[in-house]
Design an enzyme around this catalytic site. Structure first.
Site, short mmCIF file in Angstrom:
data_model
loop_
_atom_site.label_atom_id
_atom_site.label_comp_id
_atom_site.label_asym_id
_atom_site.label_seq_id
_atom_site.Cartn_x
_atom_site.Cartn_y
_atom_site.Cartn_z
N GLU A 1 44.01 39.65 25.08
CA GLU A 1 43.42 40.93 25.51
C GLU A 1 43.45 41.11 27.03
O GLU A 1 43.44 42.23 27.53
CB GLU A 1 41.99 41.07 24.99
CG GLU A 1 41.89 41.25 23.48
CD GLU A 1 41.87 39.94 22.71
OE1 GLU A 1 42.14 38.87 23.32
OE2 GLU A 1 41.59 39.97 21.49
N PHE B 1 27.69 37.49 14.29
CA PHE B 1 29.02 36.93 14.50
C PHE B 1 29.82 37.83 15.45
O PHE B 1 29.90 39.04 15.25
CB PHE B 1 29.74 36.79 13.16
CG PHE B 1 31.16 36.28 13.31
CD1 PHE B 1 31.39 35.00 13.81
CD2 PHE B 1 32.24 37.07 12.97
CE1 PHE B 1 32.69 34.54 13.96
CE2 PHE B 1 33.54 36.62 13.12
CZ PHE B 1 33.77 35.35 13.63
N GLN B 2 30.37 37.25 16.48
CA GLN B 2 31.19 37.94 17.49
C GLN B 2 30.45 39.10 18.16
O GLN B 2 31.03 40.11 18.50
CB GLN B 2 32.53 38.40 16.89
CG GLN B 2 33.37 37.20 16.49
CD GLN B 2 34.82 37.52 16.21
OE1 GLN B 2 35.15 38.61 15.74
NE2 GLN B 2 35.70 36.57 16.49
N LYS C 1 30.26 49.15 14.83
CA LYS C 1 31.09 49.29 13.62
C LYS C 1 30.58 50.41 12.72
O LYS C 1 31.37 51.16 12.13
CB LYS C 1 31.13 47.95 12.87
CG LYS C 1 32.17 47.95 11.78
CD LYS C 1 32.44 46.57 11.23
CE LYS C 1 33.54 46.63 10.17
NZ LYS C 1 33.85 45.31 9.62
N MET D 1 50.83 29.40 47.38
CA MET D 1 49.92 29.94 48.38
C MET D 1 48.77 28.97 48.66
O MET D 1 48.33 28.82 49.80
CB MET D 1 49.40 31.31 47.94
CG MET D 1 48.56 32.03 48.98
SD MET D 1 49.42 32.22 50.55
CE MET D 1 50.11 33.85 50.38
C1 LIG Z 1 47.36 36.77 48.50
C2 LIG Z 1 46.99 38.12 49.04
C3 LIG Z 1 47.26 38.43 50.36
C4 LIG Z 1 46.99 39.70 50.86
N1 LIG Z 1 47.37 39.99 52.15
C5 LIG Z 1 47.27 41.28 52.58
C6 LIG Z 1 47.80 41.67 53.85
O1 LIG Z 1 48.36 40.87 54.59
N2 LIG Z 1 47.71 42.96 54.20
C7 LIG Z 1 47.13 43.91 53.37
O2 LIG Z 1 47.11 45.10 53.71
N3 LIG Z 1 46.59 43.55 52.20
C8 LIG Z 1 46.68 42.28 51.77
N4 LIG Z 1 46.18 41.95 50.53
C9 LIG Z 1 45.57 43.01 49.71
C10 LIG Z 1 44.10 43.22 50.09
O3 LIG Z 1 43.32 42.22 49.52
C11 LIG Z 1 43.63 44.62 49.63
O4 LIG Z 1 43.81 44.74 48.25
C12 LIG Z 1 44.37 45.77 50.29
O5 LIG Z 1 44.42 45.60 51.68
C13 LIG Z 1 43.66 47.07 49.96
O6 LIG Z 1 44.41 48.14 50.40
P1 LIG Z 1 43.79 49.59 50.43
O7 LIG Z 1 42.50 49.57 51.19
O8 LIG Z 1 44.85 50.49 50.90
O9 LIG Z 1 43.57 49.93 48.88
P2 LIG Z 1 42.24 49.96 47.93
O10 LIG Z 1 41.51 48.69 48.00
O11 LIG Z 1 42.73 50.42 46.63
O12 LIG Z 1 41.38 51.08 48.62
C14 LIG Z 1 41.79 52.41 48.59
C15 LIG Z 1 40.75 53.27 49.26
O13 LIG Z 1 41.20 54.62 49.17
C16 LIG Z 1 40.13 55.42 48.69
N5 LIG Z 1 40.69 56.52 47.92
C17 LIG Z 1 41.10 56.53 46.62
N6 LIG Z 1 41.51 57.75 46.26
C18 LIG Z 1 41.36 58.55 47.35
C19 LIG Z 1 41.60 59.91 47.59
N7 LIG Z 1 42.07 60.74 46.64
N8 LIG Z 1 41.34 60.41 48.83
C20 LIG Z 1 40.84 59.61 49.81
N9 LIG Z 1 40.58 58.29 49.62
C21 LIG Z 1 40.84 57.77 48.40
C22 LIG Z 1 39.29 54.50 47.81
O14 LIG Z 1 37.96 54.99 47.71
C23 LIG Z 1 39.39 53.18 48.58
O15 LIG Z 1 38.38 53.05 49.54
C24 LIG Z 1 46.40 40.67 50.03
C25 LIG Z 1 46.09 40.35 48.71
C26 LIG Z 1 46.39 39.10 48.21
C27 LIG Z 1 46.09 38.82 46.78
C1 LIG Z 2 43.48 33.72 38.10
C2 LIG Z 2 43.63 33.10 39.45
N1 LIG Z 2 43.32 31.80 39.64
C3 LIG Z 2 43.47 31.22 40.86
C4 LIG Z 2 43.90 31.96 41.92
C5 LIG Z 2 44.06 31.33 43.31
N2 LIG Z 2 45.45 31.38 43.73
C6 LIG Z 2 45.92 32.32 44.58
S1 LIG Z 2 47.55 32.18 44.87
C7 LIG Z 2 47.68 30.82 43.89
C8 LIG Z 2 48.98 30.09 43.70
C9 LIG Z 2 49.98 30.92 42.97
O1 LIG Z 2 51.03 30.07 42.58
P1 LIG Z 2 52.37 30.66 41.99
O2 LIG Z 2 52.06 31.58 40.88
O3 LIG Z 2 53.31 29.55 41.69
O4 LIG Z 2 52.90 31.55 43.19
P2 LIG Z 2 53.42 31.06 44.64
O5 LIG Z 2 52.24 31.16 45.57
O6 LIG Z 2 53.92 29.68 44.50
O7 LIG Z 2 54.47 32.06 44.99
C10 LIG Z 2 46.43 30.49 43.34
C11 LIG Z 2 46.16 29.33 42.46
C12 LIG Z 2 44.16 33.33 41.69
N3 LIG Z 2 44.53 34.14 42.68
N4 LIG Z 2 44.05 33.86 40.45
#
Ligand SMILES: Cc1cc2nc3c(=O)[nH]c(=O)nc-3n(C[C@H](O)[C@H](O)[C@H](O)COP(=O)(O)OP(=O)(O)OC[C@H]3O[C@@H](n4cnc5c(N)ncnc54)[C@H](O)[C@@H]3O)c2cc1C
Ligand SMILES: Cc1ncc(C[n+]2csc(CCOP(=O)(O)OP(=O)(O)O)c2C)c(N)n1
Ligand SMILES: [Mg+2]
Length: 588
Positions: free
Chosen positions: A66, A128-129, A178, A490
């Site tokens: 799911e 259940f569930q 249900k 990462m």
């Molecule tokens: C491993 C990893 C590394 C990351 N590194 C980076 C990085 O280096 N740089 C980076 O940028 N991000 C990075 N991120 C992503 C980061 O965590 C955020 O998800 C991202 O920066 C959020 O972008 P955002 O604010 O544009 O979008 P969202 O979090 O989706 O926010 C969007 C905003 O827009 C607003 N909005 C929505 N609709 C409207 C509308 N119609 N009009 C006006 N406002 C609206 C919402 O209310 C919200 O506040 C990384 C994520 C991971 C998992």
């Molecule tokens: C469900 C979940 N568990 C743990 C993490 C922490 N985490 C972030 S990146 C990462 C490693 C990802 O490894 P892989 O899928 O091999 O990608 P790579 O970074 O090697 O490109 C982990 C464990 C996460 N983001 N999501």
């Protein structure tokens, strides 16, 4: 394919109020809301709904877990802009949805999850569930409902759709007992229509604030526009572009903003933040004005707030009042839909000369450099950057790329240049590993004509690899690029930088992914050298069905630049000088 009888049946119910069972009402309402595809998994309490499904023109995609259903609904919504729908039974079925719901919540994605629960007289008896799924999902849904009467099903589902898609979008869960499924009620689709959304009292843009914003833009010498996810969600691509072009202000993007402003546009600076371009982060620290458009100053974007963009005034255009002054204090807040606000702002803005500031940023690229993969000699090593670069080149930047979470996600963001909105689908806020494969299924179902690529790590792939069976069963043409570095890369990178290379629990043994694909009747191949990349990508594109490529890349490569947690935006860790994949500006 829906049969004529199903379509006629659903249409008849939508136009003529009819007595139906609650189970039938679920489907009739979904069809009325424009749903033709749902992602789900059956079980005891949801069986009445599954039994009624045969009468309605809805394609049900049987998932393998799911969590996959929620991610598919999410990928469907991100790719199409429509509301995605996931269905699950009570207990473990509904709890398995939780990660997917939280993923949608953190990135403001409109999905509706329909779960069943035990009969209303059993609620609270540890039947259940039975789980209190509305209690469990309260903090990760925009709203949720428990329905225990057949007559409440249609109004509640219609209300759920309205909430999911209005203002700041988000996930909504409807839990139906249900007995409510089994009992019958008059189905009157029109009468079940929710009242129009009352605008939030703070959703009002003052003329005075628009004037102030225009004046700040006029006075600024070093402004930057931030394009966030809200640009796509609001459909404000043209307005952002008009603002940038008229004022000659460069545009920096968040991860979720990529595609909202064309990568090839001369005013596009690239991604900001933890793994953003160095010149972007430096420019932000030097800027005197930030115009934040639909982004929420996530900590991955700002680095330490104490030293963030200290010289800049800030204009924040944002639909959710709760985001204003949450992380970053702003000088002017324009609370409303981005497209509407920009349409009011644009007439107040006149042309300005941005050339000095643009030249300053351009010059800073020389020092901090473009990672120019194509000019590097082939050292015999395969880097993820090569793979992504070739994938971008061969697909001409037009594919929908669905990434998982980790290093490969950042390399995709850096090397695949997105020209159009909704072509990068990734979990940003929750950073959910296991997202990519199911989300790609949702994206492909939403946009069957689009070329869809999964870019996934060896770790994340194994979290939801069971959905390969769903791809096979639904006969979906999805191409899968596993960036296989033998590590939870990462996390290994953090261990390398901050934990003295103590690679505890990050080396990863994987099955032979090509054989795994083969076991599902999916073609594939392994790629070990750069010379083989392009041919493999072409083979995947040419294959009639799904295709999996296992790219065996350099194991201990890191993502640069990187802002360590707690550091300021300009305090980036850069690639060590003698590293093989040097950043060079030769091509600039
Ligand atoms: C491993 C990893 C590394 C990351 N590194 C980076 C990085 O280096 N740089 C980076 O940028 N991000 C990075 N991120 C992503 C980061 O965590 C955020 O998800 C991202 O920066 C959020 O972008 P955002 O604010 O544009 O979008 P969202 O979090 O989706 O926010 C969007 C905003 O827009 C607003 N909005 C929505 N609709 C409207 C509308 N119609 N009009 C006006 N406002 C609206 C919402 O209310 C919200 O506040 C990384 C994520 C991971 C998992
Ligand atoms: C469900 C979940 N568990 C743990 C993490 C922490 N985490 C972030 S990146 C990462 C490693 C990802 O490894 P892989 O899928 O091999 O990608 P790579 O970074 O090697 O490109 C982990 C464990 C996460 N983001 N999501
Ligand atoms: Mg890995």
């Amino acid at each position: 394919m829906a049969t004529n009888a199903q379509v006629a049946n659903a249409n008849a119910h939508l136009t003529t109020p009819t007595r139906l069972t609650g189970a039938e009402i679920i489907w009739a309402t979904l069809v009325g809301e424009g749903v033709d595809t749902v992602f789900g998994y059956p079980g005891g309490t949801i069986l009445p709904a599954y039994d009624a499904l045969r009468k309605f023109p809805v394609r049900h995609v049987l998932v393998r877990h799911e969590q996959g259903a929620a991610h598919m609904a999410d990928g469907y919504a991100r790719a199409s802009g429509k509301v995605g729908v996931a269905i699950a039974t009570s207990g473990p079925g509904s709890t398995n949805l939780v990660t997917g719901i939280a993923t949608a919540m953190l990135d403001s994605i409109p999905i509706v999850c329909i779960t069943a629960n035990v009969s209303s007289k059993l609620l609270g008896s540890d039947a259940f569930q039975e789980v209190d799924i509305t209690g469990i999902t309260l903090p990760v849904t925009k709203h949720n409902f428990l329905v225990n009467r057949a007559e409440d099903i249609a109004p509640t589902i219609r209300h759920a759709f309205q909430i999911a898609r209005s203002n700041r979008p988000g996930p909504v869960l409807v839990d139906i007992t249900k007995d409510a499924e089994i009992n019958s009620a008059l189905f009157d689709f029109e009468a079940a229509k929710p009242r129009p959304v009352r605008p939030h009292p703070m959703l009002r843009v003052e003329q005075e604030d628009l004037d102030k914003a225009a004046e700040l833009i006029r006075q600024s010498k070093r402004p930057i526009i931030f394009a966030g996810h809200g640009v796509t969600e609001s459909g404000a691509m043209e307005q952002v572009r008009a603002l940038a072009e008229r004022t000659q202000i460069p545009v920096a993007l968040t991860l979720l903003g990529l595609g909202g402003f064309p990568a090839s546009h001369p005013l596009n600076l690239g991604m900001m933040g933890m793994h953003g371009e160095a010149w972007v982060n430096h420019a932000i620290q030097e800027a005197d004005l930030l115009i934040a458009c639909g982004m929420r100053f996530d900590d991955r974007v700002t680095g330490t707030l104490a030293q963030y963009a200290q010289k800049a005034k800030k204009i924040h255009i944002e639909i959710d009042p709760a985001e204003i002054n949450k992380n970053v204090k702003v000088d002017v807040a324009l609370v409303g839909d981005l497209r509407e606000v920009l349409e009011e702002l644009l007439p107040r803005i006149s042309g300005r000369d941005g050339s000095v500031w643009l030249k300053t940023i351009e010059a800073s690229k020389g020092a901090v450099a473009v990672r120019d993969i194509k000019n590097l000699p082939d050292s015999g090593h395969l880097y993820a950057a090569h793979v992504i670069h070739d994938l971008w080149r061969i697909t001409e930047g037009n594919a929908v790329v669905v990434t998982d979470v980790g290093q490969h996600q950042m390399w995709e963001a850096q090397y695949y240049h997105h020209e159009k909105p909704r072509t990068l689908i990734t979990s940003g806020g929750l950073g959910t590993m296991g997202f990519a494969l199911p989300a790609a299924i949702g994206a492909k179902m939403a946009c069957p004509e689009q070329e869809v690529w999964v870019v996934v790590g060896d770790g994340g792939f194994q979290m939801t690899a069971a959905e390969l069976s769903t791809i096979a069963q639904e006969k979906l043409k999805i191409n899968i690029a596993i960036i296989n570095n033998g590590y939870l890369g990462m996390v290994r990178q953090w261990q390398e930088f901050f934990y003295e290379r103590n690679y505890e629990a990050t080396p990863l043994v994987s099955p032979d992914f090509v054989k795994l694909a083969d076991a599902h009747g999916i073609e594939g191949r392994a790629v070990r050298t750069r010379a083989e990349v392009a041919e493999a990508v072409e083979a995947a594109r040419a294959a009639k069905g799904a295709y999996l490529i296992n790219f065996l890349v350099e194991k201990e490569e890191s993502v640069y630049p990187m802002i360590p947690v707690g550091a300021a935006l300009h305090e980036m860790i850069r690639r060590p000088e003698k590293d093989p994949l040097e950043e060079s500006a030769d091509d600039e």
